[in-house]
Design an enzyme around this catalytic site. Structure first.
Site, PDB file in Angstrom:
ATOM      1  N   ARG A  65       8.723  77.996 -59.051  1.00 49.01           N
ATOM      2  CA  ARG A  65       9.427  76.887 -59.642  1.00 49.01           C
ATOM      3  C   ARG A  65       9.531  75.984 -60.873  1.00 49.01           C
ATOM      4  O   ARG A  65       7.947  76.230 -61.254  1.00 49.01           O
ATOM      5  CB  ARG A  65       7.994  76.247 -58.906  1.00 49.01           C
ATOM      6  CG  ARG A  65       9.015  76.124 -56.781  1.00 49.01           C
ATOM      7  CD  ARG A  65       7.830  76.118 -56.203  1.00 49.01           C
ATOM      8  NE  ARG A  65       7.720  74.433 -56.144  1.00 49.01           N
ATOM      9  CZ  ARG A  65       6.496  74.283 -55.327  1.00 49.01           C
ATOM     10  NH1 ARG A  65       6.443  74.830 -54.270  1.00 49.01           N
ATOM     11  NH2 ARG A  65       5.514  73.181 -55.879  1.00 49.01           N
ATOM     12  N   LYS A  90      -0.984  75.994 -48.404  1.00 50.91           N
ATOM     13  CA  LYS A  90      -0.095  75.119 -47.390  1.00 50.91           C
ATOM     14  C   LYS A  90       1.174  75.970 -46.258  1.00 50.91           C
ATOM     15  O   LYS A  90       0.984  76.354 -45.868  1.00 50.91           O
ATOM     16  CB  LYS A  90       0.569  73.850 -47.583  1.00 50.91           C
ATOM     17  CG  LYS A  90      -0.920  72.904 -47.473  1.00 50.91           C
ATOM     18  CD  LYS A  90      -0.178  71.163 -48.246  1.00 50.91           C
ATOM     19  CE  LYS A  90       0.611  71.370 -48.695  1.00 50.91           C
ATOM     20  NZ  LYS A  90       0.355  71.654 -50.604  1.00 50.91           N
ATOM     21  N   ARG A 127       1.944  82.185 -59.122  1.00 49.57           N
ATOM     22  CA  ARG A 127       2.918  81.526 -57.780  1.00 49.57           C
ATOM     23  C   ARG A 127       4.435  81.977 -57.760  1.00 49.57           C
ATOM     24  O   ARG A 127       4.948  81.866 -59.219  1.00 49.57           O
ATOM     25  CB  ARG A 127       2.868  80.352 -56.962  1.00 49.57           C
ATOM     26  CG  ARG A 127       3.964  79.814 -56.040  1.00 49.57           C
ATOM     27  CD  ARG A 127       3.319  79.042 -55.524  1.00 49.57           C
ATOM     28  NE  ARG A 127       3.884  77.523 -55.777  1.00 49.57           N
ATOM     29  CZ  ARG A 127       3.407  76.352 -55.392  1.00 49.57           C
ATOM     30  NH1 ARG A 127       2.633  76.773 -53.847  1.00 49.57           N
ATOM     31  NH2 ARG A 127       3.679  75.218 -55.566  1.00 49.57           N
ATOM     32  N   ARG A 177       2.884  62.804 -47.036  1.00 55.03           N
ATOM     33  CA  ARG A 177       1.556  62.372 -48.006  1.00 55.03           C
ATOM     34  C   ARG A 177       1.338  61.184 -48.703  1.00 55.03           C
ATOM     35  O   ARG A 177       0.474  61.596 -49.945  1.00 55.03           O
ATOM     36  CB  ARG A 177       2.671  63.742 -49.203  1.00 55.03           C
ATOM     37  CG  ARG A 177       2.139  64.991 -49.829  1.00 55.03           C
ATOM     38  CD  ARG A 177       3.083  64.873 -50.822  1.00 55.03           C
ATOM     39  NE  ARG A 177       2.494  65.951 -51.337  1.00 55.03           N
ATOM     40  CZ  ARG A 177       3.198  67.415 -51.182  1.00 55.03           C
ATOM     41  NH1 ARG A 177       4.348  67.918 -50.438  1.00 55.03           N
ATOM     42  NH2 ARG A 177       2.866  68.448 -51.978  1.00 55.03           N
ATOM     43  N   ARG A 198       0.348  66.490 -60.185  1.00 58.01           N
ATOM     44  CA  ARG A 198       0.057  66.377 -59.090  1.00 58.01           C
ATOM     45  C   ARG A 198      -1.004  66.536 -58.609  1.00 58.01           C
ATOM     46  O   ARG A 198      -1.558  66.640 -57.225  1.00 58.01           O
ATOM     47  CB  ARG A 198       1.181  67.982 -58.526  1.00 58.01           C
ATOM     48  CG  ARG A 198       2.499  67.975 -58.679  1.00 58.01           C
ATOM     49  CD  ARG A 198       3.118  69.412 -58.805  1.00 58.01           C
ATOM     50  NE  ARG A 198       3.021  70.266 -57.882  1.00 58.01           N
ATOM     51  CZ  ARG A 198       3.561  71.601 -57.755  1.00 58.01           C
ATOM     52  NH1 ARG A 198       3.337  72.007 -59.396  1.00 58.01           N
ATOM     53  NH2 ARG A 198       2.583  72.640 -57.158  1.00 58.01           N
TER      54      ARG A 198
END
Ligand code: ADP
Ligand code: ADP
Ligand code: ZN
Length: 212
Positions: free
Chosen positions: A156, A13, A123, A88, A167
């Protein structure tokens, strides 16, 4: 153009939102990035949100709705925007309707769960400008340094295996129902994610009807 990009955590996203934002000249608004900033700056919102993020849970609707409605009232949003990670939940989407925010598209990035763990494990994010990188799929020119601003790249805190699975489960339970919600409104634009960022962008531009 007023757009929201939906999809699982790590679905791409933020990456696609960044590309579209440059292409269309409208702001990219990431609720996750706003919340992480608030945590770093130790604001009231940040203090409340920190525990939820660390547990891989969603931050309470009221807080996020308030944050987004303030952001959307800023001058740079007049000609459109790209929402990344909002709404969300169904109550968040209904709150948007209530405030009178009308979207042109709800772009749904389709990426299977099996792909997500690798994506999120590698990431990296720029600490300064939040630009997204990946150690394998989208490495910076210089190790650990942001190409755009020279900021340091960080991992992160929520991109660890346990939290990633949590998640994903939250996504399937709380966010996926929005696909039906936007389909019914005739706003849904499905984009099947590809193995490279460039190929995914082509699919995204095509379903949005934007020239490449
Ligand atoms: P989201 O905002 O949905 O959580 P990101 O845009 O941050 O997802 O992407 C998650 C990770 O996967 C990042 O490290 C990014 O560089 C990488 N990535 C994004 N899209 C692709 C793709 N199509 N193929 C391979 N890697 C991708
Ligand atoms: P990703 O899509 O990779 O999970 P985000 O940066 O969009 O990352 O979100 C990170 C975290 O921030 C989420 O797990 C959640 O705790 C919180 N968050 C972001 N957007 C929302 C939202 N719209 N509602 C509730 N919590 C949110
Ligand atoms: Zn940067």
């Amino acid at each position: 153009m007023k757009l929201t990009i939906m999809g699982p955590p790590g679905g791409g996203k933020g990456t696609q939102a960044e590309i579209l934002s440059e292409k269309l000249g409208i702001p990219h608004i990431s609720t996750g990035a706003i919340i992480r900033n608030a945590i770093r700056e130790k604001t009231e919102l940040g203090k409340v949100a920190e525990g939820y993020i660390a547990d891989g849970q969603l931050v309470p609707d009221e807080l996020v709705i308030d944050m987004v409605s303030k952001r959307l009232s800023e001058a740079d949003c007049e000609n459109g925007y790209i929402l990344d990670g909002f709404p969300r939940t169904l109550p968040q989407a209904q709150a948007m309707d209530k405030i009178g925010i009308k979207l042109d598209f709800a772009l749904n990035l389709i990426v299977p769960d099996e792909v997500i763990v690798d994506r999120l494990g590698g990431r990296r994010e720029c600490k300064v400008c939040a630009a997204p990188y990946h150690v394998k799929f989208n490495p910076p020119e210089k190790d650990g340094v942001c190409d755009k601003c020279g900021g340091v790249l960080i991992t992160r805190a929520d991109d660890v295996p346990e939290t990633i699975l949590q998640r994903l489960s939250v996504y399937h339970k709380q966010t996926e129902p929005l696909i039906g919600f936007y389909k019914e409104k005739g706003l849904l634009a499905d984009a099947v994610g590809r193995d490279s960022i460039e190929d995914t962008t082509k699919v995204v531009l095509e379903v949005l009807g934007v020239k490449g």
